[in-house]
Scaffold this motif. Structure first.
Motif, short mmCIF file in Angstrom:
data_model
loop_
_atom_site.label_atom_id
_atom_site.label_comp_id
_atom_site.label_asym_id
_atom_site.label_seq_id
_atom_site.Cartn_x
_atom_site.Cartn_y
_atom_site.Cartn_z
N GLY A 20 26.01 59.04 -23.92
CA GLY A 20 26.91 58.18 -23.23
C GLY A 20 26.19 57.28 -22.16
N ALA A 21 26.96 57.08 -21.13
CA ALA A 21 26.28 56.19 -19.99
C ALA A 21 25.64 55.02 -20.37
CB ALA A 21 25.41 57.18 -19.12
N VAL A 22 26.21 54.29 -21.32
CA VAL A 22 25.59 53.10 -22.11
C VAL A 22 25.50 51.92 -21.05
CG1 VAL A 22 26.58 53.87 -24.30
CG2 VAL A 22 27.96 52.23 -22.95
N GLY A 23 26.15 51.84 -20.01
CA GLY A 23 26.08 50.82 -19.00
C GLY A 23 25.66 51.21 -17.82
N GLU A 24 24.84 52.35 -17.61
CA GLU A 24 24.46 52.89 -16.44
C GLU A 24 22.78 52.74 -15.96
OE1 GLU A 24 25.55 56.59 -14.86
OE2 GLU A 24 27.60 56.59 -16.11
N ASP A 25 22.44 52.54 -15.08
CA ASP A 25 20.94 52.41 -14.75
C ASP A 25 20.27 51.47 -15.49
OD1 ASP A 25 21.53 54.50 -12.73
OD2 ASP A 25 21.00 56.20 -13.97
N GLY A 26 20.77 50.46 -15.76
CA GLY A 26 20.10 49.23 -16.41
C GLY A 26 19.63 49.38 -17.77
N ARG A 27 20.48 50.43 -18.52
CA ARG A 27 20.31 50.45 -19.97
C ARG A 27 20.87 48.85 -20.77
NH1 ARG A 27 23.72 51.47 -24.31
NH2 ARG A 27 22.77 52.63 -26.23
N GLY A 28 20.16 48.91 -21.57
CA GLY A 28 21.00 47.61 -22.38
C GLY A 28 21.77 47.92 -23.61
N PRO A 29 22.26 47.02 -24.29
CA PRO A 29 22.82 47.34 -25.45
C PRO A 29 22.18 47.54 -26.63
CG PRO A 29 22.87 44.89 -24.95
CD PRO A 29 22.30 45.52 -23.83
N SER A 30 22.53 48.36 -27.51
CA SER A 30 21.73 48.60 -28.80
C SER A 30 22.54 48.20 -29.94
CB SER A 30 21.58 50.20 -29.05
OG SER A 30 22.57 50.88 -29.29
N HIS A 46 35.89 54.70 -32.75
CA HIS A 46 35.28 55.59 -32.13
C HIS A 46 33.82 54.81 -31.56
CE1 HIS A 46 37.24 59.63 -33.43
NE2 HIS A 46 38.13 58.76 -32.71
N THR A 47 33.49 55.03 -30.52
CA THR A 47 32.12 54.60 -29.84
C THR A 47 31.26 55.58 -29.26
OG1 THR A 47 32.50 54.09 -27.72
CG2 THR A 47 33.41 52.21 -29.45
N GLY A 48 30.10 55.33 -28.95
CA GLY A 48 29.21 56.34 -28.15
C GLY A 48 29.26 56.14 -26.53
N ASP A 49 30.38 55.50 -26.19
CA ASP A 49 30.32 54.91 -24.84
C ASP A 49 30.02 56.23 -23.81
OD1 ASP A 49 30.67 52.49 -25.65
OD2 ASP A 49 32.59 51.99 -24.71
N VAL A 50 30.61 57.26 -24.23
CA VAL A 50 30.79 58.58 -23.42
C VAL A 50 30.16 59.67 -24.31
CG1 VAL A 50 32.29 60.34 -22.21
CG2 VAL A 50 32.84 57.85 -22.24
N ALA A 51 30.32 59.75 -25.34
CA ALA A 51 29.94 60.85 -26.47
C ALA A 51 30.07 62.06 -25.66
CB ALA A 51 28.43 60.23 -26.78
N CYS A 52 28.79 62.78 -25.66
CA CYS A 52 28.88 64.42 -25.04
C CYS A 52 28.32 64.03 -23.43
CB CYS A 52 27.91 65.19 -25.57
SG CYS A 52 28.40 65.31 -27.57
N ASP A 53 28.41 62.82 -22.81
CA ASP A 53 28.06 62.67 -21.50
C ASP A 53 26.74 63.39 -21.22
OD1 ASP A 53 28.60 61.45 -19.11
OD2 ASP A 53 29.62 63.26 -18.17
N HIS A 54 25.98 63.55 -22.15
CA HIS A 54 24.60 64.44 -21.88
C HIS A 54 23.98 63.70 -20.82
CE1 HIS A 54 21.08 66.54 -22.80
NE2 HIS A 54 20.41 65.49 -22.83
N TYR A 55 24.09 62.50 -20.56
CA TYR A 55 23.44 61.68 -19.43
C TYR A 55 23.47 62.31 -18.22
CZ TYR A 55 21.04 57.89 -16.93
OH TYR A 55 20.25 57.12 -16.19
N HIS A 56 24.83 62.79 -18.01
CA HIS A 56 25.11 63.51 -16.61
C HIS A 56 25.09 65.12 -16.74
CE1 HIS A 56 27.05 59.59 -16.42
NE2 HIS A 56 26.32 59.72 -15.33
N ARG A 57 25.21 65.63 -17.78
CA ARG A 57 25.58 66.93 -18.34
C ARG A 57 24.25 67.68 -18.70
NH1 ARG A 57 31.19 68.12 -17.78
NH2 ARG A 57 32.21 66.11 -17.57
#
Length: 438
Positions: A20-30, A46-57
């Motif tokens: 997830g966290a696709v727009g956070e901390d400078g990540r660009g689009p894939s 469905h998209t991977g915008d949040v997914a499992c929120d592993h970036y934060h969790r």
């Protein structure tokens, strides 16, 4: 189990499927951001915008791995998080995330196994032609160097590419995965450029003192529907099982790449740069028939005599053993790691608060026993990573299939270990009391 000393038990995931966290901390689009946001491309939008929120969790997920007792965790590093444009400056915050993850794994006694490319190509590179362009291979080598520069002192296992055959077939030939191009046989340059990227990346990784470098391929035993269909099965085998292995281990392509204008004379020596291991991903065999029409030399035919997973994939553990034997007879193999093996079922949390996924337990048990038979026959297999730790974004099927040992409620992000989690934990624990000297 009586497995060799040092055998690694693990779990596997991929960045776009869980972070997830696709727009956070400078990540660009894939390409997968673009593809999943294109109407009609992914089931139910469905998209991977949040997914499992592993970036934060991720600390919670590392704790789940520690609870399993795994030796190793196979994850992927998102290229657009590290190099948002696919080239040029490094995004320090992106690498910082993997720094934290790697340190967290090591603190938990879990060895990091990093995959550098699990299909999330930076969109600017696709806009410039993607894997159809030779330049993408050089950009990947640069990215590999940058990742290793930061992490090679702590990551002891590196995988260059994950399943390049899927990128070529599903991404560029048939268009069912990102970037969604339908080039059919004209997609073959993407195979060569990915392999060149692999070879260049091996050199780049060695230049940063990376340890234990390999490639992960997807394999599927080819079954002829009838004796007359054997040429179709051979053609499929050449594409699926040999195209991305022969050049790496034999230094030559199978026939379908003869006289390809995009293959330069010096390329095969780069592609065949020695590797330390080969990653094997196995899910199912494929039955082939002679096509009645169309550009491909084979048609896929349903396998109906075996039980199936929730994805409709036939469950054939004996085909897994057959594959391992075929690889062993076909090549002078480096050590093997089973880098993915698993299944999807429509797991639901029961009244007792647990998902009873006994079918997954049966699947994993049968396939691990097949692997054990291969080890007993002398095939050098050093580890097994089940797919996957978590339920996650399953590409064009969105969040419908569930492959995880841990159930994820996508509304709340609550993680609930399934029965298979406890089974795998107990299997790992019991195997440690029965290891054999290598």
């Amino acid at each position: 189990m009586g497995l060799p000393e040092g055998f690694r038990w693990g779990v596997a995931t991929a960045a776009y499927q869980i972070e997830g966290a696709v727009g956070e901390d400078g990540r660009g689009p894939s390409t997968w951001d673009t593809f999943s946001h294109t109407p009609g491309r992914v089931r139910d939008g469905h998209t991977g915008d949040v997914a499992c929120d592993h970036y934060h969790r991720w600390p919670e997920d590392v704790a789940l791995m520690a609870g399993l007792g795994v030796d190793s965790y196979r994850f992927s590093i998102a290229w657009p998080r590290v190099q948002p444009a696919g080239s040029g400056p490094v995004n320090g915050k992106g690498l910082d995330f993997y720094d934290r993850l790697v340190d967290g794994l090591l603190a938990a006694g879990i060895a990091p196994a990093a995959t550098l490319y699990h299909w999330d190509l930076p969109q600017p590179l696709e806009d410039a032609g993607g894997w159809m362009e030779r330049d993408t291979a050089y950009r990947f080598a640069e990215f590999s160097y940058l990742a290793a520069e930061r992490l090679a002192d702590r990551v002891d296992m590196w995988i260059t590419l994950n399943e390049p055959v899927v990128v070529t077939a599903y991404g560029y030939a048939f268009g069912v995965y990102a970037p969604g191009r339908t080039l059919m046989l004209d997609a073959l340059p993407t195979a060569h450029h990915q392999l060149l990227a692999h070879g260049l990346a091996v050199h780049a990784l060695r230049g940063r003192n990376a340890r234990t470098i390999g490639l992960t391929n997807h394999y599927s035993p080819a079954w002829a529907a009838s004796p007359d269909d054997q040429p179709a099965a051979d053609a499929f085998d050449g594409f699926m099982n040999r195209l991305f292995t022969d050049p790496v281990l034999l230094g030559r392509y199978p026939d379908l790449m003869d006289d390809a204008p995009f293959v330069r004379s010096e390329d095969l020596a780069v592609i065949a740069t020695p590797i330390d291991f080969l990653g094997v991903n196995y899910y199912q065999p494929t039955r082939l028939a002679t096509p009645s029409e169309g550009p491909l030399p084979f048609d896929m035919v349903d396998i109906t005599e075996h039980p199936t997973t929730g994805m409709g994939w036939p469950i054939v553990p004996e085909a897994f053993l057959s594959l391992l034997r075929t690889l062993d007879s076909r090549y002078d193999l480096p050590p093997l790691y089973i880098t993915e093996n698993g299944c999807s079922f429509p797991d639901e949390i029961g009244p007792d608060g647990v998902a009873d996924d006994s079918s997954r337990i049966d699947f994993l048990d049968a396939h691990i026993k097949a692997m054990r038979t291969a080890i007993d026959e002398g095939i050098d297999i050093r580890g097994y990573y089940t797919w996957s730790l978590l339920d996650n974004f399953e590409w064009s099927e969105g969040y419908h299939p569930r492959f995880g040992l841990v159930h994820v409620d996508y509304e709340t992000q609550k993680r609930t270990p399934k029965k298979s989690y406890a089974w795998y934990r107990d299997l790992i624990a019991s195997s440690r009391t029965q290891t054999e000297p290598r």
